[in-house]
Design a protein around this motif. Structure first.
Motif, short mmCIF file in Angstrom:
data_model
loop_
_atom_site.label_atom_id
_atom_site.label_comp_id
_atom_site.label_asym_id
_atom_site.label_seq_id
_atom_site.Cartn_x
_atom_site.Cartn_y
_atom_site.Cartn_z
N ARG A 1 1.18 -0.79 0.30
CA ARG A 1 0.06 0.16 0.10
C ARG A 1 0.48 1.16 0.39
N LEU A 2 1.61 1.49 0.69
CA LEU A 2 2.94 2.44 0.77
C LEU A 2 3.51 2.50 -0.45
N ILE A 3 3.97 1.23 -1.60
CA ILE A 3 4.17 1.81 -2.40
C ILE A 3 3.72 2.65 -3.34
N PHE A 4 2.30 1.98 -3.76
CA PHE A 4 1.00 2.93 -4.10
C PHE A 4 1.16 4.08 -4.09
N ASP A 5 0.89 4.11 -2.36
CA ASP A 5 0.96 5.14 -2.36
C ASP A 5 1.69 6.97 -2.49
N VAL A 6 3.28 6.30 -2.64
CA VAL A 6 3.91 6.74 -2.92
C VAL A 6 4.07 7.59 -4.31
N ALA A 7 4.34 6.12 -5.66
CA ALA A 7 3.59 6.33 -6.67
C ALA A 7 3.10 7.08 -6.82
N GLU A 8 1.58 7.49 -6.61
CA GLU A 8 0.75 8.19 -6.52
C GLU A 8 0.82 10.24 -6.60
N GLU A 9 1.57 9.35 -5.39
CA GLU A 9 1.79 11.01 -5.48
C GLU A 9 3.46 12.05 -5.80
N ALA A 10 4.38 10.76 -6.25
CA ALA A 10 5.79 11.12 -6.51
C ALA A 10 5.92 11.50 -8.19
N GLN A 11 6.11 12.85 -8.65
CA GLN A 11 6.09 13.69 -9.53
C GLN A 11 7.01 12.46 -10.37
N GLY A 12 6.66 12.05 -12.08
CA GLY A 12 7.32 11.60 -12.80
C GLY A 12 6.81 10.69 -12.88
N VAL A 13 6.50 9.59 -12.06
CA VAL A 13 6.50 7.96 -12.05
C VAL A 13 5.65 7.15 -12.50
N GLY A 14 4.02 7.96 -13.13
CA GLY A 14 3.19 6.88 -13.39
C GLY A 14 2.60 5.97 -12.98
N PRO A 15 1.74 5.28 -14.33
CA PRO A 15 0.93 4.11 -13.21
C PRO A 15 2.44 2.87 -13.08
N LEU A 16 1.89 2.53 -12.52
CA LEU A 16 2.83 1.31 -11.46
C LEU A 16 2.11 0.01 -12.09
N ALA A 17 2.92 -1.02 -12.97
CA ALA A 17 2.79 -2.56 -12.79
C ALA A 17 3.42 -3.64 -11.70
N GLU A 18 1.92 -4.06 -11.38
CA GLU A 18 2.14 -5.27 -10.38
C GLU A 18 2.31 -6.68 -10.83
N THR A 19 3.52 -6.53 -10.67
CA THR A 19 4.17 -8.53 -11.53
C THR A 19 4.85 -9.13 -10.62
N LEU A 20 5.24 -10.34 -11.19
CA LEU A 20 5.64 -11.28 -10.01
C LEU A 20 7.48 -10.88 -10.17
N LYS A 21 8.52 -11.56 -9.91
CA LYS A 21 9.72 -11.46 -10.41
C LYS A 21 10.09 -12.45 -9.51
N TRP A 22 11.21 -13.59 -9.85
CA TRP A 22 12.00 -14.67 -8.90
C TRP A 22 10.53 -14.97 -7.84
N GLY A 23 9.34 -14.68 -8.66
CA GLY A 23 8.31 -15.12 -7.54
C GLY A 23 8.08 -14.52 -6.67
N GLN A 24 8.56 -13.11 -6.02
CA GLN A 24 8.02 -11.85 -5.35
C GLN A 24 7.28 -10.91 -6.23
N PRO A 25 6.18 -10.66 -5.17
CA PRO A 25 6.22 -8.98 -6.10
C PRO A 25 6.69 -8.38 -6.05
N ALA A 26 6.12 -7.48 -7.25
CA ALA A 26 7.25 -6.28 -7.18
C ALA A 26 7.04 -5.29 -8.79
N TYR A 27 7.46 -4.05 -8.64
CA TYR A 27 6.74 -3.21 -8.97
C TYR A 27 7.63 -2.18 -9.74
N LEU A 28 6.92 -1.31 -10.91
CA LEU A 28 7.91 -1.31 -11.65
C LEU A 28 7.06 -0.06 -12.73
N THR A 29 7.84 0.56 -12.96
CA THR A 29 7.33 1.95 -13.74
C THR A 29 7.36 2.55 -15.59
#
Length: 135
Positions: free
Chosen positions: A33-61
């Motif tokens: 939730r904190l990752i999504f909140d920060v992404a929403e507020e941070a300038q220039g980040v844009g939408p996040l993609a939530e996927t799996l990398k190495w079997g773990q939840p991963a967050y990319l721009t």
């Protein structure tokens, strides 16, 4: 795990969270939730993609390519972890700023106890730095 906000982007990510130990799940969901909140507020980040990398939840721009990937997981030593790409300076810079506040795993992770409060303070700074790393 109902009432997750924002909703999981894929069934695979939802399954990964369901597979985490029950005691670790609340802290990992709070970090998410904190990752999504920060992404929403941070300038220039844009939408996040939530996927799996190495079997773990991963967050990319993927749209802006502004950031470095963050991952969530449970380290072998126990607790929960916020992982950053080990070839960035994110964790070493964060450790320099907050040497006694957190435990660290080399240049790749901030380690937290399962029941550690996920505060809006220093972790927000690390997440913002990761999501804007390439700006």
């Amino acid at each position: 795990m109902d009432r997750i906000y924002p909703p999981f982007q894929t069934p695979d990510v939802q399954a990964a969270f369901a597979a985490f130990p029950k005691t670790a799940r609340p802290g990992l969901l709070a970090l998410r939730r904190l990752i999504f909140d920060v992404a929403e507020e941070a300038q220039g980040v844009g939408p996040l993609a939530e996927t799996l990398k190495w079997g773990q939840p991963a967050y990319l721009t993927p749209v802006t390519k502004s950031g470095s990937t963050l991952r969530l997981g449970t380290p072998k030593s126990g607790g929960i972890a916020l992982y950053a790409h080990c070839q960035t300076t994110l964790i070493s810079d964060f450790r320099s700023a907050f040497p006694e506040t957190f435990a660290y795993e080399g240049n790749r992770a901030v380690l937290l106890a399962e029941d550690a409060p996920i505060s809006d303070g220093p972790l927000r700074l690390l997440i913002a730095a990761a999501l804007t790393y390439h700006l």
